[in-house]
Design a protein around this motif. Sequence first.
Motif, PDB file in Angstrom:
ATOM      1  N   TRP A  50       0.816  -1.212   0.000  1.00 35.88           N
ATOM      2  CA  TRP A  50       0.000   0.000   0.000  1.00 35.88           C
ATOM      3  C   TRP A  50       0.855   1.270   0.000  1.00 35.88           C
ATOM      4  O   TRP A  50       1.947   1.305   0.561  1.00 35.88           O
ATOM      5  N   CYS A  61      -1.724   5.325   3.017  1.00 33.09           N
ATOM      6  CA  CYS A  61      -2.976   4.619   2.699  1.00 33.09           C
ATOM      7  C   CYS A  61      -3.524   4.003   3.982  1.00 33.09           C
ATOM      8  O   CYS A  61      -2.805   3.321   4.706  1.00 33.09           O
ATOM      9  N   GLY A 118      -3.573  -0.053   5.755  1.00 37.09           N
ATOM     10  CA  GLY A 118      -2.657  -0.636   6.753  1.00 37.09           C
ATOM     11  C   GLY A 118      -3.141  -0.398   8.176  1.00 37.09           C
ATOM     12  O   GLY A 118      -2.977  -1.256   9.051  1.00 37.09           O
ATOM     13  N   ILE A 119      -3.753   0.761   8.402  1.00 37.90           N
ATOM     14  CA  ILE A 119      -4.276   1.079   9.737  1.00 37.90           C
ATOM     15  C   ILE A 119      -5.436   0.126  10.067  1.00 37.90           C
ATOM     16  O   ILE A 119      -5.562  -0.371  11.180  1.00 37.90           O
ATOM     17  N   MET A 151      -5.874  -2.893   8.759  1.00 37.60           N
ATOM     18  CA  MET A 151      -5.335  -4.249   8.970  1.00 37.60           C
ATOM     19  C   MET A 151      -4.817  -4.398  10.397  1.00 37.60           C
ATOM     20  O   MET A 151      -5.032  -5.432  11.031  1.00 37.60           O
ATOM     21  N   LYS A 152      -4.155  -3.368  10.909  1.00 40.80           N
ATOM     22  CA  LYS A 152      -3.663  -3.441  12.278  1.00 40.80           C
ATOM     23  C   LYS A 152      -4.826  -3.541  13.275  1.00 40.80           C
ATOM     24  O   LYS A 152      -4.756  -4.295  14.244  1.00 40.80           O
TER      25      LYS A 152
END
Lengths: 64, 272
Positions: free
Chosen positions: B18, B22, B25-26, B28-29
């Motif tokens: 990404w 983007c 990623g935030i 996904m965490k």
Amino acid sequence: MEKKLPTIEIIEKYCKGCHICVEFCPTKVLEMKGFVASVKNLEACIKCMQCELRCPDFAIKVTP
Amino acid sequence: MAFDYDKYIRPGKLPHIWCPGCGHGIVMKGLIRAIDAVGLEKNNTAIVSGIGCASRLPGYMDCCTLHTAHGRAAAFATGVKMARPEMNVILVGGDGDGTAIGGNHFIHACRRNIDMTYIIMNNNIYGMTGGQFSPCTPTGAKASTTPYGNPDPAFDVAKLAIGAGATFVARGTAYHATQIDKLIVEAIQHKGFSVVEILDDCPTTYGRRNKFRSVIEMMNRLKEVAVPVKAAEKMTPEQLEGKILTGVLHKVEKPEYTAEYAKVIERAQAAK
Ligand SMILES: Cc1ncc(C[n+]2csc(CCOP(=O)(O)OP(=O)(O)O)c2C)c(N)n1
Ligand code: SF4
Ligand code: SF4
Ligand code: SF4
Ligand SMILES: [Mg+2]
């Protein structure tokens, strides 16, 4: 009593230089050094963990 | 200790693809923290996606994962859940994947109330293919296919899910990172079809066309536009103009599909 400082690890090979951690740190602990984030003022860290939570790239680890 | 994300990530997969800033990623965490908080077993958890930048997420996760065809995550996920009702099934994807080509699968998964959690990362655009408008692009916004401004009204994903019959619907943003895992935890624990819409940012194909000069400006927009449902109760319609409600928006109990289907099997066997 002396306060215990956190450790802030920045994994440079993951950091994409988005500025999010730097901009939203409430006490301005971090800065950009070229294209990667780096620790400027560790003493000011209030261990809120927001930089670690918001980094989209798994590049910052705060151990309070 | 810092949270150990590595436990849930396939070795050697980072850095992810990404773009800088983007929000995927935030998200996904947040999903990883939620999986950890609920205590889901990796081998009993399927993460299913369609196609798009957001849909790349399962490739990083050290769980059972399925990266399917564009818009078809709900169909494949339904198959997994029907065959293995004991599995935890989590769908992830973008606004284009879920509300354009996959809109039909989306509404019918809501209608069936099958026990799965759907995380839809709404960045208002087709990011992966270069910024074509999606059904979630705001009216007037610019996309590669609407250079003079988008004439279409946008879907409200949460309202669409509620209208179609989802029994848990929540909304968060990529800026409000601490809230993401809380919403996903509640969604996973809810028995039925749960939708979590995360307002997200695509600086690369949306931001630069729509006068956001940086990732930070996009994050600030998410910060400003979000109003928690509780706070909204005390606000006037004028104050709520242009705001988007966040938090748990809808939660009801209704019969769940795999349980109802088990009863069909019982009835069919008794009739033999
Ligand atoms: C059948 C089919 N049609 C079109 C495409 C091209 N395509 C790939 S990703 C995508 C849109 C993705 O947008 P979204 O789901 O919002 O994800 P984002 O990239 O914004 O995260 C499209 C149209 C495709 N892969 N397959
Ligand atoms: S933990 Fe909070 S105060 Fe410390 S560097 Fe991160 S954002 Fe700044
Ligand atoms: S938020 Fe993460 S990727 Fe962005 S500058 Fe900070 S450490 Fe780098
Ligand atoms: S194109 Fe947009 S959605 Fe895709 S990775 Fe880049 S910022 Fe994210
Ligand atoms: Mg999108």
